[in-house]
Motif scaffolding. Structure first.
Motif, PDB file in Angstrom:
ATOM      1  N   SER A  69      40.829  31.976  39.594  1.00  0.00           N
ATOM      2  CA  SER A  69      40.030  33.193  39.466  1.00  0.00           C
ATOM      3  C   SER A  69      39.927  33.960  40.775  1.00  0.00           C
ATOM      4  CB  SER A  69      38.629  32.849  38.942  1.00  0.00           C
ATOM      5  OG  SER A  69      37.940  32.084  39.895  1.00  0.00           O
ATOM      6  N   LEU A  70      40.378  33.354  41.877  1.00  0.00           N
ATOM      7  CA  LEU A  70      40.372  34.063  43.162  1.00  0.00           C
ATOM      8  C   LEU A  70      41.463  35.130  43.168  1.00  0.00           C
ATOM      9  CD1 LEU A  70      40.148  31.311  45.898  1.00  0.00           C
ATOM     10  CD2 LEU A  70      38.584  33.215  45.601  1.00  0.00           C
ATOM     11  N   PRO A  71      41.142  36.343  43.616  1.00  0.00           N
ATOM     12  CA  PRO A  71      42.225  37.335  43.747  1.00  0.00           C
ATOM     13  C   PRO A  71      43.217  36.856  44.802  1.00  0.00           C
ATOM     14  CG  PRO A  71      40.046  38.360  44.016  1.00  0.00           C
ATOM     15  CD  PRO A  71      39.839  36.881  44.010  1.00  0.00           C
ATOM     16  N   PRO A  72      44.494  36.863  44.498  1.00  0.00           N
ATOM     17  CA  PRO A  72      45.475  36.396  45.484  1.00  0.00           C
ATOM     18  C   PRO A  72      45.676  37.430  46.587  1.00  0.00           C
ATOM     19  CG  PRO A  72      46.590  37.170  43.523  1.00  0.00           C
ATOM     20  CD  PRO A  72      45.126  37.278  43.242  1.00  0.00           C
ATOM     21  N   LEU A  73      45.971  36.932  47.785  1.00  0.00           N
ATOM     22  CA  LEU A  73      46.183  37.861  48.906  1.00  0.00           C
ATOM     23  C   LEU A  73      47.643  38.284  49.016  1.00  0.00           C
ATOM     24  CD1 LEU A  73      44.277  36.987  52.184  1.00  0.00           C
ATOM     25  CD2 LEU A  73      44.487  39.178  51.010  1.00  0.00           C
ATOM     26  N   HIS A  82      50.173  38.565  46.685  1.00  0.00           N
ATOM     27  CA  HIS A  82      50.851  39.387  45.690  1.00  0.00           C
ATOM     28  C   HIS A  82      49.806  40.021  44.780  1.00  0.00           C
ATOM     29  CE1 HIS A  82      50.242  35.390  44.016  1.00  0.00           C
ATOM     30  NE2 HIS A  82      50.131  35.982  42.853  1.00  0.00           N
ATOM     31  N   ALA A  83      50.250  41.068  44.088  1.00  0.00           N
ATOM     32  CA  ALA A  83      49.332  41.768  43.194  1.00  0.00           C
ATOM     33  C   ALA A  83      49.348  41.115  41.821  1.00  0.00           C
ATOM     34  CB  ALA A  83      49.753  43.231  43.089  1.00  0.00           C
ATOM     35  N   VAL A  84      48.192  41.076  41.188  1.00  0.00           N
ATOM     36  CA  VAL A  84      48.130  40.660  39.785  1.00  0.00           C
ATOM     37  C   VAL A  84      47.428  41.768  39.015  1.00  0.00           C
ATOM     38  CG1 VAL A  84      48.160  38.164  40.108  1.00  0.00           C
ATOM     39  CG2 VAL A  84      46.000  39.413  40.229  1.00  0.00           C
ATOM     40  N   GLU A 133      45.561  41.345  36.179  1.00  0.00           N
ATOM     41  CA  GLU A 133      44.240  40.951  35.728  1.00  0.00           C
ATOM     42  C   GLU A 133      43.937  39.570  36.291  1.00  0.00           C
ATOM     43  OE1 GLU A 133      42.032  40.825  31.440  1.00  0.00           O
ATOM     44  OE2 GLU A 133      43.736  42.162  31.737  1.00  0.00           O
ATOM     45  N   LEU A 134      42.696  39.362  36.693  1.00  0.00           N
ATOM     46  CA  LEU A 134      42.314  38.057  37.211  1.00  0.00           C
ATOM     47  C   LEU A 134      42.011  37.120  36.043  1.00  0.00           C
ATOM     48  CD1 LEU A 134      39.926  39.287  40.006  1.00  0.00           C
ATOM     49  CD2 LEU A 134      42.199  38.321  40.302  1.00  0.00           C
ATOM     50  N   ILE A 135      42.182  35.856  36.307  1.00  0.00           N
ATOM     51  CA  ILE A 135      41.892  34.878  35.261  1.00  0.00           C
ATOM     52  C   ILE A 135      40.400  34.543  35.301  1.00  0.00           C
ATOM     53  CG2 ILE A 135      42.297  32.509  34.534  1.00  0.00           C
ATOM     54  CD1 ILE A 135      45.153  32.964  35.840  1.00  0.00           C
ATOM     55  N   ASN A 137      37.781  42.613  36.734  1.00  0.00           N
ATOM     56  CA  ASN A 137      38.645  42.997  35.611  1.00  0.00           C
ATOM     57  C   ASN A 137      38.074  44.196  34.863  1.00  0.00           C
ATOM     58  OD1 ASN A 137      40.557  41.093  36.116  1.00  0.00           O
ATOM     59  ND2 ASN A 137      39.802  39.621  34.601  1.00  0.00           N
ATOM     60  N   ARG A 160      49.194  43.269  52.525  1.00  0.00           N
ATOM     61  CA  ARG A 160      49.692  41.986  52.019  1.00  0.00           C
ATOM     62  C   ARG A 160      50.793  41.431  52.908  1.00  0.00           C
ATOM     63  NH1 ARG A 160      47.395  41.125  47.073  1.00  0.00           N
ATOM     64  NH2 ARG A 160      47.101  42.893  45.685  1.00  0.00           N
TER      65      ARG A 160
END
Lengths: 282, 307, 254
Positions: free
Chosen positions: A256-260, A262-264, A266-268, C183, C231
């Protein structure tokens, strides 16, 4: 390896609520040697209650029970209040989230550190002052002679937390419980504070329990990690294996942490399985 | 329909109040009220105070119909009689039944206390909340005015007003109100000061709310609980002041059965006929105590920090 | 090329007078294109939240310009302004009136602007932020932190603004709850074409939400960069590098 420093077996804590008692801890067990143990969980998981139960700092209305709650040779469940006073600050130290609230605003930094030293050692004034200065130097405060005479409100957040560490570790405790020690600090000073904490704990050969909501931080800093949810330990694992965690709660917490990097899109969002709340029987 | 067991209406009302989630604004408000009520009656002392006050109001309303005597009808053949089966609390120096006079006096006392609360409470709340929220010159002027009022003991201030306005119940009410609003205003201002910088006030400003709306709908509801508690606790003081004015002959005038006036006239007979002074004295004490207990309980219920 | 949705020009804000004077914001400038998400990252006391307060007019004592669609924002802010710009506050526990039902809180802007179909709008906006319409009948203390923050977002959306200012909207929340709120915010921006200005101390959150990022320290914007540069750690300024390194430390250092 000899006897564990801390032995916790089936620790349960319940608080009185509108409808009888509500469980905050539902049977957690772990042992701690001279190592760094992380307790991770979100708000309401019971992680702070665990730390306070070890210090016997829970409100008197709380109902505490355990099969064992031992600090090497002392049974913390039956120890008298006088024994506990000796243990708190002497053999077990606790570092809290915000030094601004944990330090007495009316006394100088030096006076507070000296006091905590003299309570537990019967040292004279001159010796206490020398130890205080040495300790401030140990937590990398550049100008201890000036800082000793400052009041807490004159310190920055990072400086305040260094002072807290100095004050808590001056009596050479065997066990340090740090409850979110860096959450109130800016990200650029976090690293320094943890570094100092690590250095001191290792130099004194103490055990450390780091309580935090920050999964990456704990996995980076500690040797072992307990992941808590709903008052129970979901998973216990070596910190470096955190990325290979198996329990779905740990996995989803991590995801659930936003990754640094790469882009996603939607977060889980973790989905909680009600079965996690049913009690784990051993 | 027949297979649903018939639940008594009372039971379903309880369910409705205790449902974990409300499904209408009415239910939400009723539930909030219900929870406060539960907390209030869980406090024994507050409950006791409330019961005494309810009984007192009931007595003031229906009591006069229960007694065969008139509060003003003199019977000089039955002067200064001690408590007996005929006169439960005895008679006074003019042969009037004391119990009857106490019952009628309860009307006067409660009426005065409620009038004062109804005048001083809203004025204090409005002035305090406005001063605290707006700050600036309004705050300075209002608070200096409050300081002036607060620099006199309230009874002395009330005395001065009554002296200027002339004795009588209405003037006593006005006088007591004038001395009762400043502490309430100061309290409300202190509460308003703590909320004026809060995020929810800022958020409401961003919704385009005017100062008037902010004060009425946002600041005042925050100040209200402590004002209610303070007014309830002050009731005892208001009743004592009213009785004090009556005692000094500046409030209710004889032959009105006001408790303070009764106490004053009973004073001359204290050594021979103790019940003349003791009965109104006890009534004043009981009511003051009841208000204090209730106020303490309300403080526990209404203080949001206890949620 | 249309005018930027929001432009800050040479904004300066100082608190206090004389010796106690603190320059909270020092000649900050940036502009945000319509539909874009702009992030401001900085540590406590860097002045990042102060900028948002100045934009809303909550803080009226600033120098420089705040421009909406190329027009200077009126001082003090007129009511119409708030139909264009809304804000979500940091602390979900402090931004909802503790004694008012959620419905009353949400009803307020509708009353002030005399909008119709009030109950429908409230139900719809609650659904939009992922809450059941029945949440309107609760009091703030009956909601969790994440639910409160969703209500705060709903309140900001009721007037259908084009620009939403987000002041650390998830810093008080658990990460699992934060994921849900972020979200929702992203989905809303896409669906409604909103322009975001988000302030945070959390590099992960900013990187996830924003396409352009300003780095602030001691009241000044020291660097403005794209999220791709962030990034890839292509920072020009030493401070930015330190900040990025500290934020990444917990992930990469072994």
């Amino acid at each position: 390896m000899t006897d564990p420093l801390l032995d916790v077996r089936n620790l349960r804590v319940a608080y009185p609520s509108a409808h009888g008692y509500s469980d905050a801890l539902r049977g957690i067990s772990f042992t701690l040697g001279r190592e760094k143990l992380g307790i991770v969980g979100e708000s309401g998981s019971g992680k702070s209650t665990a730390g306070r139960a070890i210090m016997r700092l829970l409100p008197p209305k709380a109902r505490v029970s355990a099969d064992a709650l031992r600090l090497s040779d002392v049974d913390l469940l039956t120890a008298s209040e006088a024994q506990m006073r000796d243990i708190r600050g002497g053999r077990v130290a606790m570092i809290l989230q915000d030094p601004r609230y944990a330090l007495n605003p009316l006394k100088t930094v030096g006076a507070q550190i000296m006091e905590s030293y003299r309570i537990h050692t019967r040292a004279g004034r001159a010796e206490a002052r020398d130890r205080t200065l040495a300790m401030l130097e140990d937590v990398h405060i550049r100008d201890p002679r000036r800082v000793v005479d400052l009041y807490p409100h004159e310190l920055s957040g990072g400086m305040g937390q260094r002072v807290m560490i100095a004050m808590m570790l001056i009596a050479s405790p065997e066990l340090v419980i740090a409850d979110e020690p860096t959450s109130a600090l800016d990200v650029t000073v976090r690293g320094q504070i943890l570094e100092i904490l690590n250095e001191r704990v290792e130099a004194q050969g103490a055990g450390l329990i780091l309580i935090s909501h920050d999964l990456p931080l704990v996995s980076d800093f500690c040797d072992r990690v307990l992941v808590m949810y709903g008052g129970q330990v979901m998973e216990e694992l070596a910190a470096r294996d955190l990325s290979q965690a198996t329990h779905p709660y740990t996995v989803s917490l991590h995801a659930s942490l936003p990754p640094l990097d790469h882009a996603v899109d939607e977060l889980i969002v973790p989905e909680y399985d009600p079965s996690w709340l049913t009690e784990i029987r051993k | 329909m027949t297979d649903t067991p018939a639940t008594p209406a009372r039971q379903s009302l309880r369910d409705w109040l205790q449902a974990p989630t409300a499904s209408s604004p009415r239910q939400a408000r009723a539930q909030a009220f219900w929870r406060g009520w539960q907390r209030l009656i869980a406090n024994r002392a507050a409950l006791a105070g409330l019961i005494v006050l309810v009984l007192l109001v009931a007595m003031a309303v229906i009591g006069p119909y229960l007694t065969p005597y008139s509060p003003l009808q003199q019977d000089l053949t039955a002067r200064l009689q001690p408590p007996s089966a005929q006169h439960w609390l005895g008679t006074d120096d003019l042969g009037r039944d004391i119990l009857t006079r106490i019952l009628y006096g309860a009307r006067i006392t409660l009426m005065m206390a409620l009038l004062v609360a109804a005048i001083a409470g809203p004025i204090g709340l409005a002035v305090g909340a406005t001063a605290g929220y707006l700050g600036g010159w309004f705050d300075i002027v209002a608070m200096r005015l409050v300081d002036v009022f607060l620099s006199f003991p309230s009874l002395i201030l009330a005395l001065a007003f009554v002296a200027a306005l002339g004795p009588g119940i209405e003037n006593a009410v006005i006088a007591i109100s004038l001395s009762a609003w400043p502490p309430i205003a100061r309290l409300a201002r202190a509460e308003a000061l703590t909320v004026r910088k809060s995020d929810y006030i800022a958020a409401a400003r961003l919704q385009g709310a005017s100062s008037m709306r902010l004060i009425l709908k946002h600041v005042m509801p925050i100040c209200l609980p402590s004002v209610v508690v303070r007014v309830t606790l002050n009731m005892a003081g208001i009743i004592l002041t009213a009785a004090g004015l009556g005692f000094l002959g500046l409030g209710a005038q004889p032959p009105s059965p006001e408790w303070g006036a009764m106490l004053a006239s009973g004073r001359q007979f204290m050594l021979t006929s103790w019940w003349l002074a003791a009965t109104p004295g006890a009534a004043i004490m009981l009511v003051s105590l009841a208000f204090n207990l209730l106020g303490d309980g309300l403080r526990d219920v209404l203080d949001p920090r206890n949620d | 090329m249309s005018a930027p949705s929001l432009e800050i020009a040479d904004l300066s804000i100082a608190f206090g007078h004389g010796r106690a004077r603190v320059q909270a914001v020092d000649r900050a400038s940036f502009s945000v294109a319509p539909g874009d998400a702009f992030g401001i990252i900085g540590e406590s006391g860097s002045g990042k939240s102060t900028i948002l307060r100045a934009v809303t007019g909550l803080l009226d004592d600033y120098e420089g310009g705040v421009l909406i669609d190329g027009q200077m924002a009126p001082r003090p802010r007129a009511r119409a302004f708030f139909k264009t710009v809304q804000m979500v506050f940091q602390d979900p526990y402090g931004s909802l009136h503790p004694r008012r039902m959620i419905r009353a809180t949400l009803m307020e802007p509708l009353e002030i602007y005399r909008l119709d179909r009030r109950d429908d709008r409230i139900a719809q906006v609650l659904v939009d932020v992922g809450l059941a319409p029945e949440y309107a009948y609760r009091y703030p203390h009956q909601l969790s932190g994440g639910q409160r923050q969703r209500v705060a977002v709903a309140r900001a959306l009721l007037l259908e603004p084009r620009i939403l200012l987000l002041d650390e909207p998830t810093s008080a929340l658990d990460v699992s709850v934060q994921a849900g709120v972020l979200n929702v915010l992203n989905a809303l921006r896409r669906a409604r074409g909103l322009t975001y200005v988000m302030v945070s101390h959390d590099l992960r959150v900013i990187a996830h939400m924003c396409s352009r990022i300003a780095v602030m320290t001691q009241g000044r914007i020291v660097e403005e960069m794209s999220v791709e540069d962030l990034r890839a750690q292509r920072a020009q300024e030493q401070y930015t590098r330190t900040l990025i390194a500290a934020s990444r430390a917990a992930v990469t250092a072994e």
